[in-house]
Structure formats: structure tokens, C-alpha cells
Motif scaffolding. Structure first.
Motif, PDB file in Angstrom:
ATOM      1  N   SER A 181       0.839  -1.208   0.000  1.00 14.36           N
ATOM      2  CA  SER A 181       0.000   0.000   0.000  1.00 14.36           C
ATOM      3  C   SER A 181       0.865   1.245   0.000  1.00 14.36           C
ATOM      4  N   LEU A 182       1.916   1.246   0.822  1.00 18.40           N
ATOM      5  CA  LEU A 182       2.809   2.405   0.862  1.00 18.40           C
ATOM      6  C   LEU A 182       3.480   2.600  -0.508  1.00 18.40           C
TER       7      LEU A 182
ATOM      8  N   GLU B 228       3.980   5.731  -5.374  1.00 18.30           N
ATOM      9  CA  GLU B 228       3.914   5.862  -6.828  1.00 18.30           C
ATOM     10  C   GLU B 228       2.975   7.006  -7.217  1.00 18.30           C
ATOM     11  N   LEU B 229       1.867   7.114  -6.473  1.00 15.29           N
ATOM     12  CA  LEU B 229       0.913   8.193  -6.750  1.00 15.29           C
ATOM     13  C   LEU B 229       1.550   9.561  -6.472  1.00 15.29           C
TER      14      LEU B 229
ATOM     15  N   ASP C  96       3.959  15.695 -12.502  1.00 14.75           N
ATOM     16  CA  ASP C  96       2.910  16.205 -13.385  1.00 14.75           C
ATOM     17  C   ASP C  96       2.420  15.141 -14.371  1.00 14.75           C
ATOM     18  N   GLU C  97       2.541  13.888 -13.969  1.00 14.36           N
ATOM     19  CA  GLU C  97       2.031  12.817 -14.839  1.00 14.36           C
ATOM     20  C   GLU C  97       0.519  12.741 -14.666  1.00 14.36           C
ATOM     21  N   PRO C  98      -0.181  12.318 -15.690  1.00  8.31           N
ATOM     22  CA  PRO C  98      -1.653  12.265 -15.588  1.00  8.31           C
ATOM     23  C   PRO C  98      -2.105  11.234 -14.559  1.00  8.31           C
ATOM     24  N   VAL C  99      -3.142  11.611 -13.841  1.00  8.71           N
ATOM     25  CA  VAL C  99      -3.746  10.687 -12.862  1.00  8.71           C
ATOM     26  C   VAL C  99      -5.209  10.566 -13.236  1.00  8.71           C
TER      27      VAL C  99
ATOM     28  N   ASN D 228      -5.740   1.414  -8.338  1.00  7.01           N
ATOM     29  CA  ASN D 228      -4.540   1.319  -7.493  1.00  7.01           C
ATOM     30  C   ASN D 228      -4.703   1.794  -6.046  1.00  7.01           C
ATOM     31  N   VAL D 229      -5.613   2.729  -5.839  1.00  2.00           N
ATOM     32  CA  VAL D 229      -5.641   3.337  -4.512  1.00  2.00           C
ATOM     33  C   VAL D 229      -6.686   2.705  -3.598  1.00  2.00           C
ATOM     34  N   LEU D 230      -7.547   1.906  -4.168  1.00  2.00           N
ATOM     35  CA  LEU D 230      -8.534   1.258  -3.292  1.00  2.00           C
ATOM     36  C   LEU D 230      -7.874   0.247  -2.359  1.00  2.00           C
ATOM     37  N   ALA D 231      -6.775  -0.357  -2.836  1.00  5.89           N
ATOM     38  CA  ALA D 231      -6.079  -1.354  -2.003  1.00  5.89           C
ATOM     39  C   ALA D 231      -5.556  -0.734  -0.700  1.00  5.89           C
TER      40      ALA D 231
END
Lengths: 161, 376
Positions: free
Chosen positions: B109-110, B115-116, B123-126, B134-137
Motif C-alpha cells: 500500500s505504501l 507511486e501516486l 505532473d504525470e496524468p492521474v 490502485n488506490v482502493l487497495a
């Protein structure tokens, strides 16, 4: 994906509210530490604190559950330098909106940490500055409630006379 | 040191033990208040503030806030900066040794959060899809940690409550034991005190009995001596009274009647002499009367008065060779109350009594002592 005009307005409103709510935290500068003594405000750059950090030791960090190398300043000396003497109480505000008033700071055991394992600490390491006790005696490091006074992510310190 | 034949508990200071018990009770209560209640405070005082919240809860809140911002406007630079700040706070509160060690979802998770953060910094697209995938985990991981920590906290709290209840039970039982011991020790002290008081009273009674004549209740020869010592330096008068032919009285009427005569005589002497005199039985039929007396005339008056009072009583004496009533011989002397004066006064009174008897009894005589003899 189709979005109604109502959804667009709602989304815009939510973003605006979010920006307004979070604005104070973002506006503040995480690269400085603010000291308040009545009307007087002193802004110390985190970089200068890092440069002045002259106390180094290794200890078992309870929150990391591992032994780390710590570098920082004797907090009492910093207080005397800027407030003239150690105030009876200090009011802390942290970057995570934690605020607390604590006493008994006339103790060289308290270290204002600027580096951990030779790296400057940032918000990700609960910095840019945080307070630890160099020697926490016989307190059980497995019980983190023993270390509630260790203030993290310090944004400002106000002298309470 | 315990004397032979004395039980050990006679020598224990029960009062001290009792006091020590009650002091121990007070110390126990002080301990309970001073040291145990702060422990309770440490457990329960954090509710309602930030330090009372789990770090996982706070991390999840910050992560949630960051994700909400990004989902609303993923391309807005200000929003991205604010989201980055919130997610950094989430990372810092999530990156705890305890979570790393005990929850296997923590490190992945960390890594996802890291990575986020890198994406936001670069400035990469999210995209929303990327966030959902990816972030629900990490959110699930933080929720899992929260739930488990809550369970653990509940278990710890329940254990603490049980421990506290046991501790309080032990303290209560200990307090009761100490209290009962204190009462017991106090009771032993009270018994010891009463025993000592009774013993002292008995000793005094025995001492008193040792100075009294058991037949008539008046003082004996030792009492006479003690009273003279107590009157040290004063002018005293001493009368020695002897019943004439008392042996014949006893022989004819029997000893019980003889005893009654002695008791009657005591009453008569006390009535005749009035207040301020002491009466003693020196043995057999001989009595002594002691009183303060400043001059010989007063001594004469006392002797006369006594003999006439006894004659007036007219006590029958069936075997008296010269009378039908009991008669008395009295010898008297004045003396100064000290050791030598008493011996001299007693001898003089005895000589005077002897002379009365020589002259046929039933009379009185005062010894003629000059002032130098009286002073010794």
C-alpha cells in the motif's frame, strides 16, 4: 461518459469547497517553522535548522519499531534563543491540523529532529521537524501511547506565559 | 526479653502493630489513588481528541480527502498540489513500524501511495481509472488495520477492566485483612491494657491488705510505721490501748466473742477519739491510736476521754478478777514524727502502759518526755 449540467455544477461547487477548506494548509510554507511570542512572530527556515542541527544519536524509534540515526537541535536551547527563556507552556500546531498545549520543556532531553538516517525529514517522515525524547527511560516502546507528547510535523510553536 | 513462663504475646506492642496496620491501610489507599488511577487516565483520557484516534484512521481520512480532490479535478494544478499534500500526510501516518510489521498489506500500500505521489510530483496524468485500480487497495488495508486495531483495543480494554477489577478486589481484600488485623491488634492492646490495669489494681489491693488488720479492718503495725513516716517532722500523739484480762475473756466466752469484743472496741475508740485520728491493731488485744498533738495537756484529755468512754460502754467481762466490765489500760506519749522520735515515743508509751498495768490496770498514763527527748 455523459454528465448532466447539474453534475457539472455540483462537481465545480465541490472542488471550490475543497479548495476553500484546504487552502490554509496549502498556503502555509512547509519549509519554515513559525515561532509566536505574543505579537512577535519569528519565521525560521527549515533549511537553517537542518544546518544548525548538531546533536546526533542512535535510538530505537517506537513509531518505526527500529533503530535509527537521529540528528537535530536541543529544543530547550532553541526556546531560550528565541523566547529568552523556556516558556512554562508551548502551544503547538502541526501540518496535520493537530494542535496541543504542553508543559515541562526545560529539559535538554527533548530534541527537535531535522534528520533521520542522515536524510532531512519531510512530511512523509513526519517532518519537517518533530520532537523526540533522546532518552525515554524505561517506557515500553511497544506501547505508542507512551509517546503521545512527541509532536510531529510541527508548523508553529507559540509561547504560553 | 521474654521471661521464662511468660507467653511471647504478653510482650508484643499491640498498639504499635495496630497503628502500623492503619498506616498501612492509608498507604494502600494513597497508592491506589496516586498510582493506579493515573493508569486508568492513560487508558481512557485520549478519547475525543486526535491522539485518541488511530493513526490508520487519520491516514485513511487524509487519503480519502486527497482521492476526492483528484477524482473531482485530476488535471487542475492547485487541486493536484492540495491532493499531494493530503496524500503525503496520509503516507506519514501510514508508515508506522507496527503496521509494517503486523499487516502484510502495508508495504504494498505504501508503495502504491508512493507511486501516486511521484506521479503528482512529476505532473504525470492521474486518471479516475488509475485511482480506482490502485488506490482502493491502500484504503482497504487501512480499514483492515483500523478494524483489527479496534478489536485489539477492545480486547486490551476488556483485559484492563478485568485486571482493574481483579486488582480492586485484591486491594479491597487486602484492605479488609489489614483493617481486621488492625482491629485485632487494637483488641489485643485493649486486653493487654485491661490486664495490666487489673494487675495494678490487684497489686494495690494486696498492698492495702498487707497494711490492714483483717479482723477489725484497721491498720496494722506496718501501716502505723508508714503513717508516721508520712507525717515526718510533725508533733504526734501515740496511745497504746490494751484490753485487761483479754485472755480470760477469750477463755470464758470463746474466741468468736473475743473477736467481737475487738471489733466493738475499734468502734468505741473511733467514736471516742473522733475525726483526725488513726487506729491500728498491733496484735492480740493491743491497739494504737495516732493523731497530731501539739501539747501534753491535749494528750491527757485524749487519754481521759478515751478511758471514760470505754468505761461508759460497760462491756461485760464475766471472768474479770476485779470488775464485771471490760477495763482498759492506756499508755501515751508525744513524739516528733521521724524514725528516732517514733522509736522513742513508742517505747515511752509502752513503758507508761506497763506502769498502768503495774498499778492494777484500768487506767491511763502519759509518759513524761522533755522537749529534747521528743526532738531526738
Amino acid at each position: 461518459m455523459f454528465q448532466s449540467g447539474r453534475d457539472v455544477y455540483g462537481r465545480a461547487l465541490a472542488v471550490l469547497l475543497g479548495v476553500l477548506l484546504l487552502a490554509p494548509a496549502v498556503q502555509a510554507n512547509p519549509d519554515s517553522l513559525l515561532l509566536h511570542d505574543g505579537e512577535r512572530e519569528i519565521e525560521l527556515s527549515i533549511e537553517s535548522l537542518r544546518e544548525r542541527a548538531d546533536v546526533e544519536f542512535r535510538f530505537f524509534e517506537p513509531y518505526l519499531s527500529e533503530e535509527v540515526s537521529i540528528r537535530g537541535l536541543v529544543f530547550r536551547d532553541l526556546l531560550v534563543e528565541h523566547f529568552g527563556r523556556v516558556p512554562p507552556q508551548l502551544h503547538f500546531e502541526a501540518w496535520d491540523d493537530y494542535d496541543v498545549t504542553l508543559s515541562d520543556w526545560d529539559d535538554p532531553n527533548w530534541i527537535l529532529v531535522t534528520h533521520q538516517d542522515d536524510e532531512p525529514i519531510s512530511l512523509r517522515q513526519r517532518g519537517p521537524v518533530r520532537l523526540v525524547e533522546r532518552d525515554y527511560g524505561s517506557r515500553d516502546p511497544a506501547n505508542l501511547r507512551n509517546f503521545n507528547d512527541w509532536v510531529w510535523m510541527i508548523r508553529s510553536i507559540e509561547a504560553v506565559w | 526479653m521474654v521471661e521464662p513462663g511468660q507467653p511471647w504475646w504478653r510482650h508484643v506492642r499491640w498498639l504499635w502493630l495496630s497503628l502500623m496496620s492503619f498506616v498501612a491501610l492509608m498507604l494502600l489507599i494513597a497508592y491506589q489513588t496516586r498510582w493506579v488511577y493515573p493508569e486508568i487516565h492513560a487508558y481512557f483520557s485520549q478519547s475525543g481528541n486526535l491522539t485518541g484516534q488511530q493513526l490508520a484512521t487519520r491516514a485513511r481520512d487524509y487519503l480519502q480527502q486527497g482521492l476526492d480532490l483528484l477524482l473531482q479535478a485530476p488535471d487542475d494544478a492547485d487541486i493536484r498540489q492540495q491532493a499531494h499534500f493530503q496524500i503525503k500526510l496520509a503516507y506519514s501516518l501510514f508508515d508506522i513500524g507496527l503496521y509494517r510489521r503486523e499487516y502484510d498489506c502495508t508495504l504494498p500500500s505504501l508503495a502504491v501511495i508512493d507511486e501516486l505521489l511521484v506521479r503528482l510530483e512529476g505532473d504525470e496524468p492521474v486518471t479516475a481509472t488509475h485511482l480506482r485500480q490502485n488506490v482502493l487497495a491502500p484504503m482497504r488495508c487501512l480499514t483492515r488495520i483500523e478494524m483489527h486495531q479496534l478489536d485489539r483495543r477492545s480486547a486490551v480494554t476488556a483485559e484492563f477492566v478485568d485486571k482493574t477489577r481483579r486488582h480492586q478486589g485484591q486491594v479491597l481484600a487486602g484492605s479488609l485483612v489489614i483493617f481486621v488485623l488492625g482491629l485485632g491488634f487494637w483488641l489485643m492492646h485493649e486486653l493487654q491494657r485491661r490486664r495490666a490495669a487489673r494487675s495494678a489494681k490487684e497489686s494495690l489491693e494486696w498492698m492495702s491488705r498487707a497494711l490492714r488488720d483483717p479482723l477489725t479492718g484497721v491498720g496494722n503495725r506496718s501501716a502505723l510505721h508508714d503513717d508516721v513516716v508520712a507525717k515526718h517532722g510533725r508533733q504526734m500523739g501515740l496511745l497504746l490501748v490494751d484490753i485487761d484480762y483479754f485472755k480470760q475473756y477469750n477463755d470464758s466466752l470463746g474466741h468468736p466473742d473475743g473477736d467481737r469484743l475487738l471489733r466493738r472496741l475499734v468502734e468505741l475508740i473511733q467514736q471516742a477519739m473522733g475525726q483526725g485520728v488513726q487506729l491500728y491493731r498491733l496484735g492480740g488485744d493491743e491497739f494504737a491510736v495516732l493523731f497530731e498533738c501539739q501539747e501534753d495537756r491535749s494528750l491527757d484529755d485524749s487519754c481521759r476521754n478515751l478511758v471514760e468512754s470505754l468505761r461508759a460502754a460497760a462491756l461485760p467481762h464475766p471472768s474479770h478478777p476485779h470488775s464485771t466490765y471490760v477495763t482498759f489500760s492506756v499508755g501515751a506519749a508525744r513524739f516528733k514524727a521521724d524514725h528516732a522520735g517514733y522509736e522513742r515515743g513508742y517505747a515511752a508509751a509502752d513503758v507508761a502502759l506497763y506502769e498502768v498495768k503495774e498499778k492494777g490496770r484500768d487506767g491511763w498514763q502519759v509518759a513524761a518526755l522533755d522537749s529534747r527527748e521528743m526532738a531526738g
